[in-house]
Design a protein around this motif. Structure first.
Motif, PDB file in Angstrom:
ATOM      1  N   THR A   1      -7.074  40.516  40.417  1.00 13.68           N
ATOM      2  CA  THR A   1      -6.191  40.085  41.486  1.00 13.68           C
ATOM      3  C   THR A   1      -5.363  41.237  42.034  1.00 13.68           C
ATOM      4  OG1 THR A   1      -5.946  38.161  40.075  1.00 13.68           O
ATOM      5  CG2 THR A   1      -4.731  38.159  42.127  1.00 13.68           C
ATOM      6  N   GLU A   2      -4.775  42.005  41.131  1.00 15.88           N
ATOM      7  CA  GLU A   2      -3.977  43.165  41.530  1.00 15.88           C
ATOM      8  C   GLU A   2      -4.924  44.358  41.629  1.00 15.88           C
ATOM      9  OE1 GLU A   2      -0.754  43.907  42.133  1.00 15.88           O
ATOM     10  OE2 GLU A   2      -0.056  41.833  42.027  1.00 15.88           O
ATOM     11  N   TRP A   3      -5.317  44.718  42.827  1.00 17.13           N
ATOM     12  CA  TRP A   3      -6.432  45.646  42.979  1.00 17.13           C
ATOM     13  C   TRP A   3      -6.144  47.066  42.550  1.00 17.13           C
ATOM     14  CZ3 TRP A   3      -8.743  43.959  48.347  1.00 17.13           C
ATOM     15  CH2 TRP A   3      -9.352  42.707  48.171  1.00 17.13           C
ATOM     16  N   HIS A   4      -4.879  47.391  42.402  1.00 18.67           N
ATOM     17  CA  HIS A   4      -4.575  48.763  41.993  1.00 18.67           C
ATOM     18  C   HIS A   4      -4.335  48.887  40.507  1.00 18.67           C
ATOM     19  CE1 HIS A   4      -4.360  50.146  46.120  1.00 18.67           C
ATOM     20  NE2 HIS A   4      -3.729  49.020  46.394  1.00 18.67           N
ATOM     21  N   LEU A   5      -4.411  47.775  39.820  1.00 16.58           N
ATOM     22  CA  LEU A   5      -4.041  47.775  38.406  1.00 16.58           C
ATOM     23  C   LEU A   5      -5.276  47.885  37.517  1.00 16.58           C
ATOM     24  CD1 LEU A   5      -1.309  47.569  37.073  1.00 16.58           C
ATOM     25  CD2 LEU A   5      -1.632  45.122  36.867  1.00 16.58           C
ATOM     26  N   LEU A   6      -5.131  48.720  36.512  1.00 16.31           N
ATOM     27  CA  LEU A   6      -6.178  48.895  35.513  1.00 16.31           C
ATOM     28  C   LEU A   6      -5.537  48.788  34.146  1.00 16.31           C
ATOM     29  CD1 LEU A   6      -8.099  52.183  36.412  1.00 16.31           C
ATOM     30  CD2 LEU A   6      -9.187  50.097  35.654  1.00 16.31           C
ATOM     31  N   ALA A   7      -6.257  48.263  33.195  1.00 18.06           N
ATOM     32  CA  ALA A   7      -5.784  48.314  31.811  1.00 18.06           C
ATOM     33  C   ALA A   7      -6.853  49.009  30.992  1.00 18.06           C
ATOM     34  CB  ALA A   7      -5.536  46.919  31.279  1.00 18.06           C
TER      35      ALA A   7
ATOM     36  N   LEU B   1      -3.144  50.909  27.496  1.00 16.11           N
ATOM     37  CA  LEU B   1      -2.582  51.603  28.650  1.00 16.11           C
ATOM     38  C   LEU B   1      -2.590  50.710  29.869  1.00 16.11           C
ATOM     39  CD1 LEU B   1      -4.393  55.055  28.486  1.00 16.11           C
ATOM     40  CD2 LEU B   1      -2.095  54.542  27.729  1.00 16.11           C
ATOM     41  N   LEU B   2      -1.550  50.825  30.667  1.00 18.07           N
ATOM     42  CA  LEU B   2      -1.498  50.119  31.939  1.00 18.07           C
ATOM     43  C   LEU B   2      -1.452  51.192  33.021  1.00 18.07           C
ATOM     44  CD1 LEU B   2      -1.351  47.080  32.366  1.00 18.07           C
ATOM     45  CD2 LEU B   2       1.072  47.339  32.826  1.00 18.07           C
ATOM     46  N   ILE B   3      -2.404  51.152  33.944  1.00 19.27           N
ATOM     47  CA  ILE B   3      -2.569  52.235  34.921  1.00 19.27           C
ATOM     48  C   ILE B   3      -2.511  51.661  36.322  1.00 19.27           C
ATOM     49  CG2 ILE B   3      -4.213  53.962  35.792  1.00 19.27           C
ATOM     50  CD1 ILE B   3      -5.327  53.942  32.845  1.00 19.27           C
ATOM     51  N   ASP B   4      -1.733  52.291  37.174  1.00 21.52           N
ATOM     52  CA  ASP B   4      -1.746  51.954  38.590  1.00 21.52           C
ATOM     53  C   ASP B   4      -2.510  53.096  39.270  1.00 21.52           C
ATOM     54  OD1 ASP B   4      -1.225  51.573  41.318  1.00 21.52           O
ATOM     55  OD2 ASP B   4       0.721  50.679  40.885  1.00 21.52           O
ATOM     56  N   THR B   5      -3.556  52.753  40.030  1.00 21.66           N
ATOM     57  CA  THR B   5      -4.401  53.804  40.603  1.00 21.66           C
ATOM     58  C   THR B   5      -3.672  54.597  41.685  1.00 21.66           C
ATOM     59  OG1 THR B   5      -5.296  52.136  42.097  1.00 21.66           O
ATOM     60  CG2 THR B   5      -6.535  52.596  40.117  1.00 21.66           C
ATOM     61  N   ARG B   6      -2.536  54.076  42.138  1.00 21.02           N
ATOM     62  CA  ARG B   6      -1.797  54.833  43.136  1.00 21.02           C
ATOM     63  C   ARG B   6      -0.888  55.875  42.500  1.00 21.02           C
ATOM     64  NH1 ARG B   6       0.188  49.298  45.831  1.00 21.02           N
ATOM     65  NH2 ARG B   6       0.633  49.005  43.606  1.00 21.02           N
ATOM     66  N   GLN B   7      -0.736  55.850  41.198  1.00 18.45           N
ATOM     67  CA  GLN B   7       0.126  56.802  40.502  1.00 18.45           C
ATOM     68  C   GLN B   7      -0.732  57.825  39.779  1.00 18.45           C
ATOM     69  OE1 GLN B   7       3.695  55.929  39.584  1.00 18.45           O
ATOM     70  NE2 GLN B   7       3.642  54.397  41.197  1.00 18.45           N
ATOM     71  N   ARG B   8      -0.104  58.981  39.488  1.00 22.03           N
ATOM     72  CA  ARG B   8      -0.866  60.038  38.814  1.00 22.03           C
ATOM     73  C   ARG B   8      -0.924  59.814  37.321  1.00 22.03           C
ATOM     74  NH1 ARG B   8      -0.961  65.357  39.834  1.00 22.03           N
ATOM     75  NH2 ARG B   8      -2.079  65.669  41.770  1.00 22.03           N
ATOM     76  N   GLU B   9       0.154  59.232  36.789  1.00 21.00           N
ATOM     77  CA  GLU B   9       0.223  59.029  35.342  1.00 21.00           C
ATOM     78  C   GLU B   9       0.142  57.534  35.034  1.00 21.00           C
ATOM     79  OE1 GLU B   9       0.203  62.873  34.630  1.00 21.00           O
ATOM     80  OE2 GLU B   9       0.339  61.379  33.030  1.00 21.00           O
ATOM     81  N   PRO B  10      -0.341  57.169  33.828  1.00 19.93           N
ATOM     82  CA  PRO B  10      -0.356  55.740  33.480  1.00 19.93           C
ATOM     83  C   PRO B  10       1.053  55.188  33.465  1.00 19.93           C
ATOM     84  CG  PRO B  10      -1.661  57.024  31.913  1.00 19.93           C
ATOM     85  CD  PRO B  10      -0.977  57.998  32.784  1.00 19.93           C
ATOM     86  N   LEU B  11       1.179  53.894  33.770  1.00 26.76           N
ATOM     87  CA  LEU B  11       2.486  53.248  33.868  1.00 26.76           C
ATOM     88  C   LEU B  11       3.127  53.089  32.502  1.00 26.76           C
ATOM     89  CD1 LEU B  11       1.784  50.301  36.308  1.00 26.76           C
ATOM     90  CD2 LEU B  11       3.126  52.330  36.791  1.00 26.76           C
TER      91      LEU B  11
END
Lengths: 524, 445
Positions: B207-213, B222-232
């Protein structure tokens, strides 16, 4: 579930219970309204002008449709006083005579199912099984036999010895019997298992009735007691003194909570089986505790709508009283001395057996007009078959047979279980090991192989000491939770709650008005 | 004198023609229904017993694959298709209702570590760590047109898993880091890493297209936002999380399968502790999958069982096991949430029902009504001891049962020790820690 009148609401233990009872009463009223709105038929009745005599059968027959005529007939038979029984659908009528005559027929079409001479006195009978495969249980002089619809003897139940009354519990598929030897039997007809069979030790049980709503057997004793029996208890679960003289007859309505007793003083009393208190009856318009029935023979029958039939003039005639009233609705002479009465379920018909045969009379207003399900006279064969299968699937276990006064039921809170658990906890807390026990040292033995023995005994005692230490700790903890000051004295730690209570100066929790009050430590 | 006698007209009670259903008289008056509570209870008991009688969840085996299966991947749009990856590099394409293998490909030279479908096109990807390749295969009319991949990409790391984005043309490869690849570009679009250990699995939030786990080998989530350089965020757990799955219906919920025999469900908004701890397995949980409804979970475990859970309830609803099923490494729900496909170390894929006593096939309206009534009765009397004991009971083979008792004994001992310590040292020195807070070492931002 209890029907609680409005005035009883202040007797409820708490507001929660009062609300629940009010809600239940409201739902019951709404259900009754729905039932009457959806009703197909309306009940029968007689409207007579003041001063008019109770109608005879010929008068009734002139005023009702021709279709009602099958309900009025007389059979002159020779084989002794007859007992009669209708099946639960009201379609079949069976008779058995002391001379050995056993017969069954569909009374509307007068179609004979079977008729046989068993050469033994028959005292009582009842239909067992469901309407699709009707079977007849007949109590002969020694044993009880079960016949099928063609009159073939299927079973001989030797355990039901000298039965004088047979009862059928349709929801439990149980055949219950009371015997002259004072025994009670409950036999499962679907599996053949004997659920209970014991001697009641209350003398021969000659006066008995079934309470159909709960499945309990009620017996009347010569000392005026009414006993309620269940298969799981070998003693009467409830005993009430209902008559100053011996109980001559007991009867229950096919549905509901009313129990009718006829005492040795010829007085008819009505009891509420739920609270075991008398219900008042109206005697000539006034409320009375009992109705005087003159020269009444000890047979009573109650219809689905509460009409009561009893023999009068030493069995020379029968009389039908309205529900809770004393002025007879109708009466009918009997060719022989009356021996049995049975109202037909779902119809305005009453069958009576007497010394010279049996008869059937019309009684307007006795049958419940609107049945539920397939158990009614006009249900077809297929519907009866399906109802039988459903009845077998829904067969209730014998544990559900309990008098309503005793309470319980499947949805009741297991208050006793909770009480017991709490009592056990408290007992465990209170039963402290004494100092001597804690400081005990096992005796050291000497001799051959004593080293091993001493070691084992020492280990065993070590384990026991650990257990005692645990027991002491748990006792302290429980006492601390209960807020007992003794916990502090015994050196136990106080929980926060206990500290709060002791700081506020209250030793005990406020009484809740429930059974838990018994366990609040008393302030000395 | 007015006299009214009760007389019934038979026509009111008989059906008009033989094609009609029988008329049923109804009177809801409570006087005609004594002991209705007891009757209902008996019906609830019978419903519970019948449910156990008809509980036959195993539908069949897909046929011997010949070697250990590593991955199962369900088709995103077609109900009846799935892929399986083998440790010897073969990828098989299965027809689920027929339980037959449509096609088999020699995809890689080593273990197939990742399998995923393209969400729209008839294309699937597979990757392998020994030959370090990512291959794309085209499928048309349920046959692979060429036995050669459409495209092949050589990677400079050993990929351990693969996942495709739900709509964009992106896929995430996990190896020594999480790499985000665009299908049109040869170099990765993004790369995320925390610590030095490899990443076992990375999955996109549907659902949240920028979110990766992602789950890593050093026991982290790890929780990763593809718009950020580092994992959240990084959640350091006590044990390694073997697999993870996002809830398809709730955007912020994910579940992980852990080496400490538990499953955890996490709320991505509050990662300090898991939302629910699912306890029941007696060996490491290897895989977890959410049902498409988002309300149920299935887990595959090293203890040779598959367990089904209701979201939020820490005790399993059902447990599936067979004599022949060995360590289960993958479990997937079908798209209609009615079936489960499992891949196990005994070289077999197996098909199971998600509801063990469900009747497959069309239900007549009466059957449906009966099923619903039975379900409602069981829920109404669920607390009743006799009904509860029948509904909860599952037969387990002896060694699994013994393992369960052992786990119980271990837990009991740990609890007793804590209680004794608390009594001895005091509540301030030994505070009561709820179950949920016992499994996370820390959350790093």
């Amino acid at each position: 579930t209890m029907d609680v009148a409005a005035e009883d609401s202040d007797q409820m233990p708490s507001g929660f219970h009062a609300k629940a009872a009010a809600k239940a009463a409201r739902l019951r009223r709404e259900a009754a309204k729905l039932a009457s709105a959806a009703a197909l038929e309306s009940p029968g009745g007689i409207e007579s002008r003041p001063g008019e005599w109770a109608p005879t059968q010929s008068k009734l027959l002139r005023r009702v449709a021709v279709a009602a005529r099958p309900g009025h007939f007389e059979l002159s038979l020779q084989y002794g006083p007859y007992s009669v029984a209708y099946d639960t659908t009201g379609r079949l009528l069976a008779l058995c005579g002391r001379g050995g005559h056993v017969a069954a027929f569909e009374w509307r079409q007068k179609r004979l199912m079977f008729e046989s001479q068993v050469n033994e006195p028959c005292h009582a009978l009842t239909w067992v099984g469901a309407g699709s495969t009707p079977q007849l249980a007949v109590a002969h002089s020694n044993w009880t036999y079960i016949y099928d619809a063609q009159g073939l003897e299927l079973h001989c139940l030797k355990r039901l010895h000298k039965a004088n009354k047979l009862f059928w519990l349709p929801r439990h598929w149980l055949l219950a019997a009371c015997t002259d030897t004072g025994h009670l039997h409950w036999q499962d007809v679907s599996t053949g298992q004997t659920v209970a069979s014991y001697c009641g030790h209350h003398g021969p049980l000659r006066v008995s009735a079934l309470h159909p709503d709960s499945g309990c057997v009620l017996t009347g004793q010569p000392n005026g007691q009414l006993c309620i029996w269940t298969p799981l208890e070998k003693r009467p679960v409830v005993k009430i003194l209902c008559c100053p003289a011996g109980v001559r007859a007991v009867a229950t309505a096919p549905a509901g909570h009313a129990v009718y007793t006829l005492g040795g003083d010829s007085r008819l009393r009505v009891w509420d089986i739920r609270c075991l208190r008398p219900l008042s009856v109206s005697d000539n318009g006034a409320d009375a505790a009992s109705i005087r029935l003159f020269d009444a023979a000890p047979q009573l029958a109650v219809s689905q709508r509460g009409l009561l039939a009893c023999p009068v003039r030493q069995g020379a005639a029968l009389m039908v009283l309205p529900a809770g009233g004393a002025k007879p609705l109708l009466s009918h002479p009997s060719p022989g001395r009356l021996s049995d009465l049975a109202f037909c379920p779902w119809e305005d018909v009453l069958a009576f057996g007497h010394a010279r045969g049996l008869g059937s009379v019309l009684v307007p207003g006795s049958g419940e007009p609107n049945p539920d399900g397939a158990v009614h006279p006009l249900s077809g064969k297929r519907q009866r078959r399906e109802a039988e299968v459903r009845g077998l699937l829904d067969k209730l276990p014998p544990e559900t047979i309990a008098p309503p006064a005793v309470g319980g039921g499947v949805n009741a809170v297991d208050a006793e279980g909770i009480e017991e658990a709490l009592a056990r906890k408290r007992a465990a807390v209170m039963a402290l090991p004494s100092d001597e026990v804690r400081q005990f040292q096992p005796r050291r033995r000497s001799g051959k192989a004593s080293g091993e023995l001493n070691r084992k005994v020492g280990e065993r005692w070590q384990r026991r000491r650990m257990e005692l230490r645990q027991l002491l700790k748990s006792k302290k903890r429980v006492l601390a939770e209960m807020g007992d000051e003794g916990a502090d004295a015994a050196g136990g730690r106080k929980t926060k709650k206990a500290k709060k209570i002791s700081q506020s100066g209250e030793l005990t929790k406020p009484a809740t008005g429930t059974f838990l009050d018994r366990l609040i430590p008393k302030a000395d | 004198m007015k006299v009214k006698l009760l007389l019934r007209n038979p026509q009111d009670y008989l059906r008009e023609t033989a094609d009609d259903i029988h008329k049923l008289a109804r009177n809801p008056a409570p006087e005609l229904h004594p002991m209705s509570a007891e009757t209902e209870y008996v019906r609830a008991l019978n419903a519970a017993k019948l449910e156990r009688v008809f509980a036959k969840p195993f539908l069949g085996c897909f046929g011997d694959q010949g070697d250990q299966l590593s991955r199962v991947c369900m088709h995103p749009r077609a109900l009846s298709l799935c892929l399986s990856g083998c440790v010897d590099g073969r990828v098989a394409f299965w027809n689920i209702p027929r339980r037959s293998r449509v096609l088999q490909l020699d995809a890689h030279s080593g273990c197939v570590q990742g399998l995923c479908w393209h969400p729209e096109q008839d294309l699937f990807y597979s990757c392998c760590d020994t030959d370090r390749t990512l291959k794309a295969w085209r499928v048309g009319d349920d046959l692979v047109e060429f036995s050669r991949p459409v495209s092949q990409r050589h990677l400079d790391f050993a990929p351990l898993n693969l996942d495709h984005h739900v709509s964009k043309d992106l896929f995430a490869l996990s190896g020594d880091a999480v790499y985000l690849y665009d299908s049109r570009r040869s170099d990765p679009v993004g790369q995320w890493k925390w610590g030095s250990d490899s990443v076992l699995q990375a999955r996109f939030n549907p659902t949240e297209w920028h979110l990766l786990a992602a789950v890593t080998k050093d026991n982290a989530l790890l929780l990763i936002d593809t718009r950020q350089r580092e994992p959240l965020r990084r959640i350091r757990c006590e044990f390694r999380q073997n697999a993870l799955c996002w809830n398809p219906q709730e955007p912020f919920v994910l579940a992980t399968a852990s080496d400490d025999y538990n499953l955890y469900s996490w709320d991505a908004r509050r990662l300090a502790s898991p939302a629910c701890v699912y306890r029941g397995h007696t060996n490491a949980a290897m895989d977890v999958d959410f049902a498409p409804t988002g309300r149920e979970l299935v887990s595959a475990s090293y203890d040779c069982t598959v367990r089904l859970w209701e979201s939020g309830r820490s005790q399993s609803r059902d447990v599936y096991h067979t004599k022949r099923m060995y360590r289960v490494f993958a479990a997937r729900y079908s798209l209609d949430a009615r079936f489960i496909v499992t891949a196990s170390a005994d070289f077999n894929l197996r098909l199971w029902k998600a509801r063990a006593s469900e009747k497959l096939g069309a239900l007549t309206p009466r059957e449906r009504a009966a099923v619903n009534t039975a379900e409602a009765l069981k829920q109404k009397y669920a607390h009743h001891p006799q009904v509860r004991r029948i509904v909860q009971h599952r037969h387990l083979p002896k060694r699994l049962y013994q393992a369960q008792l052992e786990m119980k004994a271990i837990r009991g001992k740990q609890r007793r020790k804590e209680v004794n310590r608390r009594e001895h040292r005091g509540e301030d020195k030994e505070p009561f820690v709820p179950e949920r807070d016992r499994h996370v070492r820390g959350v790093d931002e």
